[in-house]
Enzyme design. Structure first.
Site, PDB file in Angstrom:
ATOM      1  N   SER A  23      63.175  28.344 -21.011  1.00  0.00           N
ATOM      2  CA  SER A  23      62.323  28.382 -22.430  1.00  0.00           C
ATOM      3  C   SER A  23      63.211  27.769 -23.588  1.00  0.00           C
ATOM      4  CB  SER A  23      61.770  29.576 -22.690  1.00  0.00           C
ATOM      5  OG  SER A  23      60.694  29.758 -23.885  1.00  0.00           O
ATOM      6  N   ASP A  44      51.146  27.857 -18.080  1.00  0.00           N
ATOM      7  CA  ASP A  44      52.423  28.088 -19.136  1.00  0.00           C
ATOM      8  C   ASP A  44      51.831  26.710 -20.283  1.00  0.00           C
ATOM      9  OD1 ASP A  44      54.392  27.847 -20.961  1.00  0.00           O
ATOM     10  OD2 ASP A  44      56.001  27.883 -19.273  1.00  0.00           O
ATOM     11  N   HIS A 104      54.346  31.494 -18.189  1.00  0.00           N
ATOM     12  CA  HIS A 104      55.753  31.566 -18.762  1.00  0.00           C
ATOM     13  C   HIS A 104      56.419  32.976 -18.450  1.00  0.00           C
ATOM     14  CE1 HIS A 104      58.642  29.651 -21.699  1.00  0.00           C
ATOM     15  NE2 HIS A 104      58.661  30.845 -22.176  1.00  0.00           N
TER      16      HIS A 104
END
Length: 313
Positions: free
Chosen positions: A160, A255, A285
């Site tokens: 991320s 995601d 995610h």
């Protein structure tokens, strides 16, 4: 593919809890929520050793943890390593909350995991977190032999926001003739300041990470929108992606950042960089940290171990 049943059950629990989304909180409230998350679904895995260090950063000393995989009894073996930059919007998480994942990553890959606690936004906006991660990377290479690491077998791992930082550090290592990285592993990386991709539109609500969340995180990370034009802030926009290390990119089907990974994979491939890209079906995610509650978290670890071992020699 429809949502993984374990992920669907988790999302329902979140909905039933009535918890506010991160974008409705102050950074301090978001951090407090992260720290009050309770016991993990599965006990953290034992490793051979965990070493707590402070290393010099450009503006502050940085806490670092070294995780030596289970079964390693001597630090003098020239071990491979992954320098780990955790995610959570450049602002919420830390090496402590990522401890269970770092342990599992070390054990599955057989590499020493060096987890870096870079300074967080909004108190420390771009470029400070990136500069911290670059400084930590240089420090690991400079001290590799003392740490029992092989400098020819050290790569980056980020998820991320951490994937953003890993991609930026790889670009900077190339640009400044810095450390020669064995690989970079980017897990659902945020590589552009963009909220209009198909995955951002299709999966930007109802799947934990929201489109509004990304706007919130970027807004806290950048000093102004012009930072998005800097390749070390938004690596997708770099004018040149050649001569980067072999790259593994993993994304999640549901995601908002899924297309970011696909776009970055395409950019690297066009520039002649060896790259593997994979989407894990049915997950969201953050799924890689759901150890003990989502079987695909273990599947991810098995996959990344298989893929990264050849790159780390």
């Amino acid at each position: 593919m429809s949502l993984d049943p374990q992920v669907a059950a988790y999302l329902e629990e979140v909905r039933q809890s009535g918890a506010k989304p991160y974008e409705a909180m102050t950074p301090q409230e978001a951090r407090a929520l992260e720290l009050s998350g309770g016991e993990p679904a599965r006990a953290p895995e034992p490793v051979a050793a965990v070493e707590h260090l402070f290393i010099p950063g450009p503006t502050a000393d940085l806490p670092v943890r070294l995780y030596r995989p289970a079964g390693v009894t001597s630090p003098d073996l020239g071990m491979p390593a992954l320098i780990f930059f955790h995610g959570s919007g450049w602002m919420v998480s830390n090496v402590g909350t990522n401890d269970p994942f770092a342990r599992a990553l070390a054990n599955r890959t057989g590499a020493v995991v060096v987890a870096v606690n870079y300074q967080k936004a909004p108190e420390h906006k771009f470029p400070i977190p990136m500069e911290d991660c670059f400084a930590a990377t240089r420090w690991v290479f400079e001290h590799a032999v003392k740490l029992g690491l092989d400098p020819r077998r050290i790569g980056l791992f980020g998820d991320s926001a951490g994937g953003n930082l890993a991609a930026a550090v790889a670009l900077r290592c190339r640009d400044e003739q810095g450390p020669s990285l064995a690989c970079q592993v980017l897990v659902y990386p945020a590589v552009q300041y963009g909220l209009e991709t198909r995955s951002m539109v299709d999966h930007g609500a109802g799947y934990l990470l929201e489109r509004a969340s990304m706007e919130y995180y970027w807004g806290h990370y950048m000093r102004s929108p012009t930072d998005a034009l800097h390749p070390y802030c938004a690596p997708l926009g770099a004018s040149d992606h050649s001569q980067l290390p072999p790259t593994l990119i993993y994304c999640a089907q549901y995601d908002p950042l899924c297309d970011d990974g696909a776009l970055y994979s395409d950019k690297l491939a066009r520039a002649g960089v060896p790259v593997q890209y994979r989407v894990f079906d049915g997950v969201i995610h953050g799924f890689i940290k759901m150890l003990g509650s989502c079987d695909q978290a273990d599947h991810f670890l098995e996959t990344v171990a298989r893929d990264v071992r050849p790159l780390l020699g």
